[in-house]
Design a protein around this motif. Sequence first.
Motif, mmCIF file in Angstrom:
data_model
loop_
_atom_site.group_PDB
_atom_site.id
_atom_site.type_symbol
_atom_site.label_atom_id
_atom_site.label_comp_id
_atom_site.label_asym_id
_atom_site.label_seq_id
_atom_site.Cartn_x
_atom_site.Cartn_y
_atom_site.Cartn_z
ATOM 1 N N VAL A 5 -27.060 51.554 -35.077
ATOM 2 C CA VAL A 5 -26.918 51.654 -33.626
ATOM 3 C C VAL A 5 -27.731 50.538 -32.978
ATOM 4 O O VAL A 5 -28.961 50.523 -33.078
ATOM 5 C CB VAL A 5 -27.383 53.023 -33.108
ATOM 6 N N GLU A 6 -27.017 49.629 -32.306
ATOM 7 C CA GLU A 6 -27.674 48.518 -31.609
ATOM 8 C C GLU A 6 -27.974 48.903 -30.166
ATOM 9 O O GLU A 6 -27.280 49.739 -29.574
ATOM 10 C CB GLU A 6 -26.792 47.269 -31.587
ATOM 11 N N SER A 7 -28.973 48.252 -29.615
ATOM 12 C CA SER A 7 -29.305 48.421 -28.203
ATOM 13 C C SER A 7 -30.024 47.172 -27.725
ATOM 14 O O SER A 7 -30.438 46.331 -28.540
ATOM 15 C CB SER A 7 -30.186 49.658 -27.981
ATOM 16 N N GLY A 8 -30.159 47.063 -26.400
ATOM 17 C CA GLY A 8 -30.929 45.960 -25.839
ATOM 18 C C GLY A 8 -30.115 44.857 -25.208
ATOM 19 O O GLY A 8 -30.666 43.927 -24.628
ATOM 20 N N GLY A 9 -28.793 44.930 -25.321
ATOM 21 C CA GLY A 9 -27.972 43.911 -24.691
ATOM 22 C C GLY A 9 -27.970 44.055 -23.182
ATOM 23 O O GLY A 9 -28.499 45.016 -22.626
ATOM 24 N N ALA A 40 -17.892 35.868 -29.849
ATOM 25 C CA ALA A 40 -17.559 35.542 -28.471
ATOM 26 C C ALA A 40 -16.056 35.724 -28.263
ATOM 27 O O ALA A 40 -15.286 35.676 -29.232
ATOM 28 C CB ALA A 40 -17.970 34.112 -28.155
ATOM 29 N N PRO A 41 -15.612 35.925 -27.041
ATOM 30 C CA PRO A 41 -14.183 36.104 -26.784
ATOM 31 C C PRO A 41 -13.361 34.940 -27.318
ATOM 32 O O PRO A 41 -13.677 33.783 -27.070
ATOM 33 C CB PRO A 41 -14.112 36.174 -25.254
ATOM 34 N N THR A 91 -23.418 33.962 -25.010
ATOM 35 C CA THR A 91 -22.672 35.134 -24.579
ATOM 36 C C THR A 91 -21.732 35.601 -25.675
ATOM 37 O O THR A 91 -20.905 34.823 -26.169
ATOM 38 C CB THR A 91 -21.880 34.823 -23.300
ATOM 39 N N ALA A 92 -21.862 36.856 -26.074
ATOM 40 C CA ALA A 92 -21.066 37.403 -27.174
ATOM 41 C C ALA A 92 -21.417 38.877 -27.350
ATOM 42 O O ALA A 92 -22.381 39.375 -26.757
ATOM 43 C CB ALA A 92 -21.343 36.660 -28.469
ATOM 44 N N VAL A 93 -20.630 39.536 -28.178
ATOM 45 C CA VAL A 93 -21.022 40.856 -28.678
ATOM 46 C C VAL A 93 -21.830 40.621 -29.946
ATOM 47 O O VAL A 93 -21.381 39.907 -30.848
ATOM 48 C CB VAL A 93 -19.798 41.735 -28.971
ATOM 49 N N TYR A 94 -23.009 41.215 -29.994
ATOM 50 C CA TYR A 94 -23.905 41.041 -31.132
ATOM 51 C C TYR A 94 -23.856 42.286 -32.014
ATOM 52 O O TYR A 94 -23.966 43.412 -31.528
ATOM 53 C CB TYR A 94 -25.324 40.790 -30.647
ATOM 54 N N TYR A 95 -23.711 42.051 -33.319
ATOM 55 C CA TYR A 95 -23.614 43.122 -34.297
ATOM 56 C C TYR A 95 -24.743 43.018 -35.313
ATOM 57 O O TYR A 95 -25.048 41.921 -35.786
ATOM 58 C CB TYR A 95 -22.296 43.031 -35.057
ATOM 59 N N CYS A 96 -25.325 44.151 -35.656
ATOM 60 C CA CYS A 96 -26.215 44.152 -36.806
ATOM 61 C C CYS A 96 -25.446 44.697 -37.999
ATOM 62 O O CYS A 96 -24.459 45.444 -37.847
ATOM 63 C CB CYS A 96 -27.492 44.948 -36.555
ATOM 64 N N THR A 118 -23.399 45.214 -29.338
ATOM 65 C CA THR A 118 -23.981 45.289 -28.005
ATOM 66 C C THR A 118 -23.686 43.974 -27.284
ATOM 67 O O THR A 118 -23.818 42.891 -27.868
ATOM 68 C CB THR A 118 -25.496 45.576 -28.065
ATOM 69 N N GLN A 119 -23.259 44.091 -26.037
ATOM 70 C CA GLN A 119 -22.830 42.917 -25.278
ATOM 71 C C GLN A 119 -24.033 42.173 -24.708
ATOM 72 O O GLN A 119 -24.908 42.778 -24.080
ATOM 73 C CB GLN A 119 -21.900 43.335 -24.141
ATOM 74 N N VAL A 120 -24.043 40.880 -24.929
ATOM 75 C CA VAL A 120 -25.035 39.993 -24.306
ATOM 76 C C VAL A 120 -24.278 38.986 -23.445
ATOM 77 O O VAL A 120 -23.388 38.291 -23.941
ATOM 78 C CB VAL A 120 -25.877 39.251 -25.363
ATOM 79 N N THR A 121 -24.600 38.951 -22.176
ATOM 80 C CA THR A 121 -23.959 38.021 -21.256
ATOM 81 C C THR A 121 -25.038 37.172 -20.589
ATOM 82 O O THR A 121 -25.963 37.715 -19.981
ATOM 83 C CB THR A 121 -23.152 38.773 -20.187
ATOM 84 N N VAL A 122 -24.892 35.868 -20.721
ATOM 85 C CA VAL A 122 -25.854 34.940 -20.135
ATOM 86 C C VAL A 122 -25.162 34.196 -19.009
ATOM 87 O O VAL A 122 -24.158 33.512 -19.227
ATOM 88 C CB VAL A 122 -26.389 33.951 -21.185
ATOM 89 N N SER A 123 -25.681 34.340 -17.828
ATOM 90 C CA SER A 123 -25.074 33.682 -16.663
ATOM 91 C C SER A 123 -25.691 32.292 -16.479
ATOM 92 O O SER A 123 -26.896 32.109 -16.596
ATOM 93 C CB SER A 123 -25.294 34.524 -15.410
#
Length: 124
Positions: A5-9, A40-41, A91-96, A118-123
């Motif tokens: 279970v990932e978290s923190g995005g 990433a998409p 920016t991407a979905v990060y998986y462990c 978990t989704q990480v989005t950098v603006s």
Amino acid sequence: QVQLVESGGGLVPAGGSLRLSCVVSGRTFSSYAMGWFRQAPGKEREFVATISWNGGRVYHADSVKGRFTISRDNAKNAVYLQMNSLKAEDTAVYYCARGKGTLVSMTSDRYDYWGQGTQVTVSS
């Protein structure tokens, strides 16, 4: 049953930081290498970082070297990814993922259990 279970995005401005966490169920966490990948998409999943069973060996992708740091706490069954100086291209979905053994690997076929991401989005 092994679960990750990932978290923190989240959403962060360019130059910012995030710390991803991944908690793994099961009593044999310390017997396995762990890794982080991202997707990433429209792109294929790519390797980000890996750490050996005892934390003695770590490898990071060239694209994140010097900015990201993988670590683990075997007492907490957790692996972390500290991400600093984030860029829009991070920016991407990060998986462990849990490795099939104790040794590190940069290829996804050497991992047998994956988190939901978990989704990480950098603006920018």
